[in-house]
Design a protein around this motif. Structure first.
Motif, short mmCIF file in Angstrom:
data_model
loop_
_atom_site.label_atom_id
_atom_site.label_comp_id
_atom_site.label_asym_id
_atom_site.label_seq_id
_atom_site.Cartn_x
_atom_site.Cartn_y
_atom_site.Cartn_z
N PHE A 34 0.82 -1.23 0.19
CA PHE A 34 -0.02 -0.09 0.00
C PHE A 34 0.98 1.15 0.01
O PHE A 34 0.69 2.14 -0.60
CB PHE A 34 -0.98 -0.18 1.23
CG PHE A 34 -1.88 1.14 1.32
CD1 PHE A 34 -2.83 1.24 0.37
CD2 PHE A 34 -1.66 2.11 2.33
CE1 PHE A 34 -3.72 2.24 0.44
CE2 PHE A 34 -2.49 3.26 2.45
CZ PHE A 34 -3.46 3.24 1.63
N SER A 35 1.90 1.30 0.73
CA SER A 35 2.82 2.20 0.78
C SER A 35 3.64 2.72 -0.52
O SER A 35 4.17 3.64 -0.66
CB SER A 35 3.95 2.16 1.98
OG SER A 35 4.67 1.05 1.62
N CYS A 36 3.86 1.51 -1.34
CA CYS A 36 4.50 1.99 -2.46
C CYS A 36 3.65 2.92 -3.43
O CYS A 36 4.16 3.39 -4.32
CB CYS A 36 4.57 0.54 -3.38
SG CYS A 36 6.11 -0.27 -2.53
N PHE A 37 2.16 2.74 -3.16
CA PHE A 37 1.38 3.29 -4.19
C PHE A 37 0.50 4.54 -3.83
O PHE A 37 0.04 5.27 -4.21
CB PHE A 37 0.17 2.46 -4.83
CG PHE A 37 0.82 1.37 -5.80
CD1 PHE A 37 1.42 1.76 -6.95
CD2 PHE A 37 1.03 -0.08 -5.35
CE1 PHE A 37 2.12 0.87 -7.65
CE2 PHE A 37 1.53 -0.84 -6.09
CZ PHE A 37 2.27 -0.63 -7.48
N MET A 38 0.57 4.80 -2.35
CA MET A 38 0.10 5.79 -1.54
C MET A 38 0.84 7.14 -1.82
O MET A 38 2.12 6.93 -1.71
CB MET A 38 0.06 5.67 -0.01
CG MET A 38 -1.43 5.17 0.41
SD MET A 38 -2.90 5.89 -0.52
CE MET A 38 -2.98 7.31 0.53
N GLY A 39 0.16 8.22 -2.13
CA GLY A 39 0.98 9.39 -2.43
C GLY A 39 1.77 9.32 -3.54
O GLY A 39 1.42 8.64 -4.48
N THR A 40 3.04 9.93 -3.47
CA THR A 40 4.12 9.89 -4.65
C THR A 40 5.29 9.31 -4.30
O THR A 40 5.95 9.57 -3.46
CB THR A 40 4.00 11.20 -5.14
OG1 THR A 40 2.99 12.00 -5.32
CG2 THR A 40 5.03 11.09 -6.34
N LEU A 42 13.84 -0.13 -18.88
CA LEU A 42 14.54 -0.41 -19.99
C LEU A 42 15.37 0.87 -20.59
O LEU A 42 16.38 0.67 -21.17
CB LEU A 42 13.57 -0.94 -21.06
CG LEU A 42 12.90 -2.36 -20.61
CD1 LEU A 42 11.84 -2.68 -21.67
CD2 LEU A 42 13.99 -3.29 -20.94
N THR A 43 14.90 2.04 -20.35
CA THR A 43 15.36 3.34 -21.05
C THR A 43 16.05 4.22 -20.09
O THR A 43 16.60 5.29 -20.62
CB THR A 43 14.35 3.81 -21.74
OG1 THR A 43 13.20 4.43 -20.68
CG2 THR A 43 13.65 3.16 -22.70
N GLY A 44 16.37 3.78 -18.77
CA GLY A 44 17.15 4.92 -17.82
C GLY A 44 16.23 6.02 -17.45
O GLY A 44 16.99 6.93 -17.01
N GLY A 45 14.86 5.85 -17.42
CA GLY A 45 14.09 6.83 -16.97
C GLY A 45 13.67 6.68 -15.35
O GLY A 45 14.33 5.67 -14.70
N ILE A 46 12.77 7.46 -14.95
CA ILE A 46 12.26 7.15 -13.30
C ILE A 46 10.90 6.72 -13.70
O ILE A 46 10.28 7.12 -14.64
CB ILE A 46 12.36 8.46 -12.69
CG1 ILE A 46 11.61 9.47 -13.29
CG2 ILE A 46 13.93 8.77 -12.50
CD1 ILE A 46 10.48 9.87 -12.50
N TYR A 47 10.34 6.28 -12.48
CA TYR A 47 8.90 5.73 -12.57
C TYR A 47 8.21 6.41 -11.28
O TYR A 47 8.94 6.21 -10.40
CB TYR A 47 8.54 4.34 -12.68
CG TYR A 47 9.27 3.39 -11.83
CD1 TYR A 47 8.56 2.86 -10.70
CD2 TYR A 47 10.57 2.68 -12.08
CE1 TYR A 47 9.36 2.36 -9.96
CE2 TYR A 47 11.10 1.99 -11.45
CZ TYR A 47 10.41 1.45 -10.05
OH TYR A 47 11.08 0.74 -9.24
N THR A 48 7.00 6.41 -11.30
CA THR A 48 6.51 7.28 -10.37
C THR A 48 4.96 6.69 -10.25
O THR A 48 4.34 6.66 -11.21
CB THR A 48 6.32 8.77 -10.70
OG1 THR A 48 7.13 9.46 -9.61
CG2 THR A 48 5.02 9.35 -10.44
N ALA A 49 4.48 6.32 -9.01
CA ALA A 49 3.16 6.07 -8.77
C ALA A 49 2.41 6.92 -7.77
O ALA A 49 2.96 7.32 -6.85
CB ALA A 49 3.16 4.74 -8.01
N VAL A 50 1.38 7.45 -8.35
CA VAL A 50 0.43 8.46 -7.92
C VAL A 50 -1.00 8.18 -7.57
O VAL A 50 -1.63 7.21 -8.34
CB VAL A 50 0.64 9.93 -8.68
CG1 VAL A 50 2.03 10.46 -8.57
CG2 VAL A 50 -0.08 9.70 -9.88
N GLU A 51 -1.70 8.87 -6.63
CA GLU A 51 -3.06 8.60 -6.52
C GLU A 51 -3.46 9.96 -5.77
O GLU A 51 -3.14 10.70 -4.94
CB GLU A 51 -3.21 7.37 -5.67
CG GLU A 51 -4.47 7.05 -5.36
CD GLU A 51 -4.76 5.65 -4.52
OE1 GLU A 51 -3.76 5.52 -3.78
OE2 GLU A 51 -5.71 4.99 -4.36
N GLY A 52 -4.95 10.06 -6.17
CA GLY A 52 -5.70 10.96 -5.51
C GLY A 52 -5.09 12.42 -5.50
O GLY A 52 -4.60 12.82 -6.45
#
Length: 518
Positions: free
Chosen positions: A21-27, A240-250
């Motif tokens: 849950f903490s991985c996807f809560m907030g940013t 795969l491409t050296g970028g960053i990823y972010t999970a956000v909600e609400g």
């Protein structure tokens, strides 16, 4: 005992759920190459062009002299380094926004806020392209530096009840932007997940294409109740491409994503030109020994080699001095070939006319004595005799006029061709009615406020931008430390670069066709 086990398993399960849950809560922002914090040095991407290979590296801070690059077993000696912002080649950023209601209901307002913040953070000359997508894509704004207009366009984006299919769209866009230019190119994708439906291209095909595209992909995944597997597909693009990823909600804040994506501006660029013997268009492993403020850093990566310019190699070979044939120490055996009658006659003629040189020498002595006598008698006309035209002896003022007409004159008994003055014309490719011309004897200067050719209409041209130099029958362009750089044939000019009539010179925002006339 069973109750205790159930209690322990229950606690473990709750802890696992909380972690997920903490991985996807907030940013939560993760660097694709270094999830521990993104500070580790790594190769982000590389771009292969006709004039060399551009390697983009993060986490190094600075690159100094003493840096080497080894491609296979060959050491590259021609290396240049600069920060991605200061290298004079604009960053190209494509923002892809999923404008479906599923995104709008959860994070639509923040998505627009993030895009506006990224535009505000732009580097000098950075070009943004805004695209919305569903089952197809719509280019809302093509590459532009008009930042206020771009933000206004983003504010007007509408969201619709539609399904989104990212795989095919992304493949087609990458195919367009993975071509042979040197720009640091990045995609920023905002969506609630990458589809796993196979329509035109599969996830595997897309992943394989991404690895060699040279495009960095940052992903912002909008969390829903049942889209974990779609977000995993999306985040794999960044990994795969050296970028960053972010999970956000609400109502999650956008600052974390904004800050991490903004770290692109601290990336360093290494430009190298491999030796000709490895320029075969294949992919080769490379070892980078980077001399940085934190000491020597060693990185490895895979680079696609450019193709060697065969015509250039042949031209350079022709320009080299013709080697002196080695002395023949031993006469080689030759096949027995009968002498043809014509050859026999020629040999006889040579024997017959061996006495001609003596006759010629005697005649030359007599002519010399006669000419000397005439010179003594006509000493008052000596100045005219020193500069005779082919056509006739003329007074000095008329002789000067003839020289300006590019005649051939005699001096000291030897004919000398007069060099022709050339004219350089630059014709705006986008506006052919706009052209600029200047005569060139040795050098002309191109600038925005001064010079032989003044491009006052383009504010991106430096006060004194570049110069064209004439050396004999050859012409060269040289950059004069301009702010935005000078380019010839998509190659940035750092020193005297040969140019030809018909070539394309890029100065500021304009591209100009070069015409060289006598």
């Amino acid at each position: 005992m069973k109750n205790i086990n159930r209690f322990v398993y229950g606690i473990a399960g709750m802890m696992g759920m909380l972690a997920l849950f903490s991985c996807f809560m907030g940013t939560k922002v993760c660097a694709a190459e270094d999830e521990a914090g993104g500070s580790q040095a790594s190769v982000v991407s590389s771009r292969t062009t006709d004039d060399g290979i551009y390697i983009y590296i993060k986490g190094v801070g600075d690159i100094a002299a003493g840096t080497t690059v080894q491609v296979g077993t060959t050491l590259c000696e021609d290396i240049q380094a600069a920060g991605v912002v200061s290298m004079g080649i604009p960053i190209r950023t494509t923002i892809l926004l999923d404008n479906s209601l599923s995104v709008s209901n959860r994070w639509g307002r923040q998505a627009k806020e993030l895009i506006g913040a990224l535009i505000d953070d732009h580097a000098e000359g950075e070009e943004f392209r805004i695209i919305t997508f569903a089952d197809g894509f719509n280019v809302v704004a093509d590459f532009s530096e008009e930042y206020d207009s771009l933000k206004s366009v983003v504010d007007e984006i509408q969201f619709y009840n539609q399904d989104s299919y990212l795989t095919d769209i992304l493949y087609d866009l990458l195919r367009q932007d993975s071509g042979g230019d040197a720009n640091f190119t990045r995609f920023i994708i905002i969506t609630d997940g990458a589809d796993d439906n196979d329509i035109k291209y599969t996830q595997t095909e897309l992943s394989d294409f991404m690895k060699g595209s040279g495009v960095v992909i940052h992903t912002v995944g909008v969390k829903a109740s049942n889209n974990n597997h779609l977000l995993e597909n999306l985040f794999s693009y960044a990994r795969l491409t050296g970028g960053i990823y972010t999970a956000v909600e609400g109502g999650a804040d956008v600052d974390s994503a904004r800050k991490m994506i903004g770290e692109d501006y601290s990336i360093f660029c290494l430009k190298l030109m491999p030796e000709t013997d490895v320029m075969d268009g294949s992919r080769k492993e490379a070892k980078l020994n980077l001399n940085t403020a934190n000491g020597m850093i060693v990185l490895t990566t895979s680079l696609r080699m450019p193709f060697a310019d065969v015509n250039k190699i042949q031209s350079e070979s022709v320009q080299q001095d013709v080697p002196t044939p080695p002395a023949v120490t031993e006469k080689p055996e030759m096949p027995n070939i009968a002498v043809q009658p014509e050859v026999e006659k020629e040999m006889e003629r040579e024997k017959k006319y061996n006495i001609i040189p003596a006759v010629v020498i005697g005649a030359a002595v007599l002519v010399f004595i006669a000419v000397g006598s005439l010179l003594v008698l006509k000493v008052k006309k000596k100045r005219q005799a020193d500069a005779l035209t082919v056509d006739d002896v003329q007074p000095e003022d008329q002789l000067t006029e003839r020289i300006e007409e590019r005649t051939v004159y005699l001096k000291g008994g030897i004919s000398h061709p007069i060099g022709r003055q050339s004219v350089i014309t630059l014709t705006d490719i986008d506006n052919p009615h706009r052209s600029f011309s200047a005569p060139i004897d040795i050098r002309i200067v191109i600038g925005r406020k001064s010079g032989d050719i003044v491009l006052g209409h383009d504010i991106s041209v430096s006060h004194i931008h570049c110069e064209i130099i004439k050396k004999g029958y050859l012409f060269y362009v040289n950059d004069l430390k301009s702010r935005n750089g000078t380019f010839y044939g998509n190659m940035r000019v750092y020193k005297d670069t040969p140019i030809m009539s018909g070539g394309i010179l890029a100065v500021g925002k304009g591209k100009y066709k070069i015409t060289i006339e006598d």
